[in-house]
Design a protein around this motif. Structure first.
Motif, PDB file in Angstrom:
ATOM      1  N   TYR A  45       0.891  -1.119  -0.029  1.00  0.00           N
ATOM      2  CA  TYR A  45       0.134   0.073   0.147  1.00  0.00           C
ATOM      3  C   TYR A  45       0.849   1.208  -0.021  1.00  0.00           C
ATOM      4  CZ  TYR A  45      -3.027  -3.617   1.696  1.00  0.00           C
ATOM      5  OH  TYR A  45      -3.751  -4.811   2.032  1.00  0.00           O
ATOM      6  N   SER A  46       0.352   2.191  -0.747  1.00  0.00           N
ATOM      7  CA  SER A  46       1.220   3.723  -0.817  1.00  0.00           C
ATOM      8  C   SER A  46       0.664   4.652  -0.209  1.00  0.00           C
ATOM      9  CB  SER A  46       1.369   3.903  -2.261  1.00  0.00           C
ATOM     10  OG  SER A  46       0.303   3.981  -3.035  1.00  0.00           O
ATOM     11  N   SER A  47      -0.691   4.419   0.580  1.00  0.00           N
ATOM     12  CA  SER A  47      -1.007   5.710   1.200  1.00  0.00           C
ATOM     13  C   SER A  47      -1.957   5.095   2.488  1.00  0.00           C
ATOM     14  CB  SER A  47      -1.991   6.435   0.610  1.00  0.00           C
ATOM     15  OG  SER A  47      -3.178   5.958   0.105  1.00  0.00           O
ATOM     16  N   ALA A  48      -2.386   6.006   3.392  1.00  0.00           N
ATOM     17  CA  ALA A  48      -3.257   5.651   4.374  1.00  0.00           C
ATOM     18  C   ALA A  48      -4.444   5.194   3.934  1.00  0.00           C
ATOM     19  CB  ALA A  48      -3.648   6.437   5.341  1.00  0.00           C
ATOM     20  N   ALA A  49      -5.063   5.970   2.859  1.00  0.00           N
ATOM     21  CA  ALA A  49      -6.529   5.450   2.476  1.00  0.00           C
ATOM     22  C   ALA A  49      -6.340   3.970   1.450  1.00  0.00           C
ATOM     23  CB  ALA A  49      -6.917   6.631   1.443  1.00  0.00           C
ATOM     24  N   GLU A  50      -5.402   3.838   0.803  1.00  0.00           N
ATOM     25  CA  GLU A  50      -5.260   2.472   0.121  1.00  0.00           C
ATOM     26  C   GLU A  50      -5.030   1.582   1.269  1.00  0.00           C
ATOM     27  OE1 GLU A  50      -1.756   0.718  -2.751  1.00  0.00           O
ATOM     28  OE2 GLU A  50      -2.603   2.618  -3.140  1.00  0.00           O
ATOM     29  N   PHE A  74       1.046   5.307   8.369  1.00  0.00           N
ATOM     30  CA  PHE A  74       1.112   6.404   7.367  1.00  0.00           C
ATOM     31  C   PHE A  74       1.050   7.760   8.075  1.00  0.00           C
ATOM     32  CE2 PHE A  74       0.531   3.030   4.273  1.00  0.00           C
ATOM     33  CZ  PHE A  74       1.385   3.192   3.562  1.00  0.00           C
ATOM     34  N   ALA A  75       0.514   7.829   9.471  1.00  0.00           N
ATOM     35  CA  ALA A  75       0.206   9.092   9.999  1.00  0.00           C
ATOM     36  C   ALA A  75       1.600   9.939  10.355  1.00  0.00           C
ATOM     37  CB  ALA A  75      -0.477   8.897  11.337  1.00  0.00           C
ATOM     38  N   ALA A  76       2.794   9.206  10.027  1.00  0.00           N
ATOM     39  CA  ALA A  76       4.108   9.646  10.165  1.00  0.00           C
ATOM     40  C   ALA A  76       4.114  11.171   9.282  1.00  0.00           C
ATOM     41  CB  ALA A  76       5.150   8.751  10.054  1.00  0.00           C
ATOM     42  N   SER A  77       4.942  12.288   9.897  1.00  0.00           N
ATOM     43  CA  SER A  77       5.149  13.155   9.146  1.00  0.00           C
ATOM     44  C   SER A  77       6.735  13.401   9.282  1.00  0.00           C
ATOM     45  CB  SER A  77       4.621  14.232   9.658  1.00  0.00           C
ATOM     46  OG  SER A  77       5.100  15.633   8.767  1.00  0.00           O
ATOM     47  N   PRO A  78       7.496  13.428   8.051  1.00  0.00           N
ATOM     48  CA  PRO A  78       7.163  12.915   6.838  1.00  0.00           C
ATOM     49  C   PRO A  78       6.660  11.623   6.666  1.00  0.00           C
ATOM     50  CG  PRO A  78       9.539  13.081   6.877  1.00  0.00           C
ATOM     51  CD  PRO A  78       9.075  13.522   8.172  1.00  0.00           C
ATOM     52  N   ALA A  79       5.416  11.630   5.686  1.00  0.00           N
ATOM     53  CA  ALA A  79       5.023  10.189   5.451  1.00  0.00           C
ATOM     54  C   ALA A  79       5.702   9.185   4.768  1.00  0.00           C
ATOM     55  CB  ALA A  79       3.661  10.374   4.631  1.00  0.00           C
ATOM     56  N   PRO A  80       5.810   8.026   5.249  1.00  0.00           N
ATOM     57  CA  PRO A  80       6.408   6.858   4.507  1.00  0.00           C
ATOM     58  C   PRO A  80       5.765   6.646   2.781  1.00  0.00           C
ATOM     59  CG  PRO A  80       5.139   5.945   6.094  1.00  0.00           C
ATOM     60  CD  PRO A  80       5.259   7.439   6.204  1.00  0.00           C
ATOM     61  N   GLY A  81       6.563   6.217   1.926  1.00  0.00           N
ATOM     62  CA  GLY A  81       6.024   6.156   0.781  1.00  0.00           C
ATOM     63  C   GLY A  81       5.265   4.710   0.508  1.00  0.00           C
TER      64      GLY A  81
END
Length: 371
Positions: A45-50, A74-81
């Motif tokens: 997966y490449s995003s929180a929504a996905e 995926f809530a991390a900032s900067p976000a992982p890919g």
């Protein structure tokens, strides 16, 4: 019609692609699955929504630890890919589950378990991670009371006692909170391609700081367990960004990256050279020149730095001498090569001494007031 090959002939060479490097900015969640099928062994997966949609499609509800872990990652900032999720059958040994993923891909660096393990199982898994030929780091949630966390025979006692280098223990309220730390580490690596970072003192999005006394913090950190705490009224900090043996996570990461870059450079030099590399000192110079340019890039990024060599004498490096730019390379002459190594077409081993730049984690401020 005569062929033009006598004038201009085209030679087409097929070059085998080299093995792709490890993905140092990608994490893996291992999840036991009562509805396991082989098709559920590996998802990406490449995003929180996905990730939310994908994990839900795997029949893990929004109140499940796998779902919460994916969202916090995926809530991390900067976000992982990217996040990889691997389901495994209930009852399968976690080491076997990890091996099953590695049989398919090595394109991840962080590993976290969504499940309940005994301290002995955590130790066995950490040792298995440490023994892998490709570098990995295990993120270990430490829950319960501080007293139970630091008790003899507990998770921290096992990991700290064995001096595990590739495990990052994190004291947290819920196991899924540890995924937020893994996501932060992966996101920082993704966003720092041209610069260095330290995991210490980073803000971890998606979770709240632990309410600990300074004594409790000190007792956890004495066993190299990481904590997320509030300092003052505005600072939410991860401390100290260490692995179970006390090394800083980022220093382990960068040594892993350096090793892989040097390995790939050596293979590239051998594979792309149109001529053979003779077993001579001139060939050694080519390897050293190639490696030097790579290491200089790490110096420019602030990962290596000129420093005094504090270890034992090693080759030309002497205790107390300055290692310029943070690295020194050398190799013995082919005049000293054994007959067996020459017959086996081996190069002379190239040795490297590194002095990491480190990172500042505290400061004393002296205020002088004239009265």
């Amino acid at each position: 019609m005569l062929s033009i090959n006598t004038i201009a002939r085209v030679a087409v060479n097929t070059v085998r692609a080299l093995e792709s490097p490890a993905a140092f900015d990608t994490g893996l969640l291992l999840v036991q699955d009562p509805a396991f099928t082989d098709s559920r062994r590996l998802q990406s997966y490449s995003s929180a929504a996905e990730a939310a949609a994908g994990v839900t499609a795997l029949d893990f509800g929004t109140d499940s630890e796998p779902y919460k872990a994916a969202i916090k990652y995926f809530a991390a900032s900067p976000a992982p890919g990217r996040l990889m999720v691997s389901c495994c059958p209930e009852g399968e040994d976690w080491r076997t589950a990890l091996d099953a993923v590695l049989d398919r891909t090595a394109a991840f660096y962080g590993v976290m378990i969504c499940g309940t393990l005994t301290p002995d199982q955590w130790l066995a898994l950490a040792q298995h991670v440490e023994a892998q030929p490709r570098p990995l780091t295990l993120f270990v949630p430490v829950t319960g009371t501080v007293a139970s966390a630091i008790a003899d025979g507990g998770i921290l006692d096992k990991l700290h006692g064995a001096q595990i280098k590739r495990a990052v223990p994190f004291y947290c309220a819920a196991a899924s909170d540890c995924a937020a730390v893994m996501g932060t580490a992966m996101g920082l690596e993704l966003s720092h391609k041209g610069a260095a970072f330290a995991l210490c003192y980073k803000t971890i999005n998606g979770i709240v700081p632990s309410e600990l006394t300074q004594t409790e913090v000190d007792s956890l950190k004495a066993m190299n367990c990481n904590v997320y705490v509030a300092r003052g009224f505005t600072h939410f900090l991860l401390e100290n960004g260490t692995t179970a043996n006390g090394q800083r996570y980022d220093e382990v990461l960068y040594v892993d990256k350096i090793a892989e870059d040097l390995q790939n450079a050596a293979v590239t030099l051998l594979a792309e050279n149109p001529d053979k590399l003779p077993q001579t000192d001139d060939s050694t110079a080519q390897f050293i020149n190639r490696f030097s340019s790579i290491l200089m890039g790490y110096t420019d990024r602030g990962i290596l730095a000129s420093s005094v060599w504090r270890g034992a004498d090693l080759g030309p490096v002497r205790n107390g001498e300055i290692v310029e730019n943070g690295f020194m390379l050398w190799a013995d002459s082919y005049d000293d090569q054994s007959d067996a190594d020459r017959a086996a077409h081996k190069a002379m081993p190239v040795q490297v001494a590194l002095t990491p730049a480190g990172s500042i984690e505290s400061i004393v401020i002296t205020v002088n007031v004239m009265t």
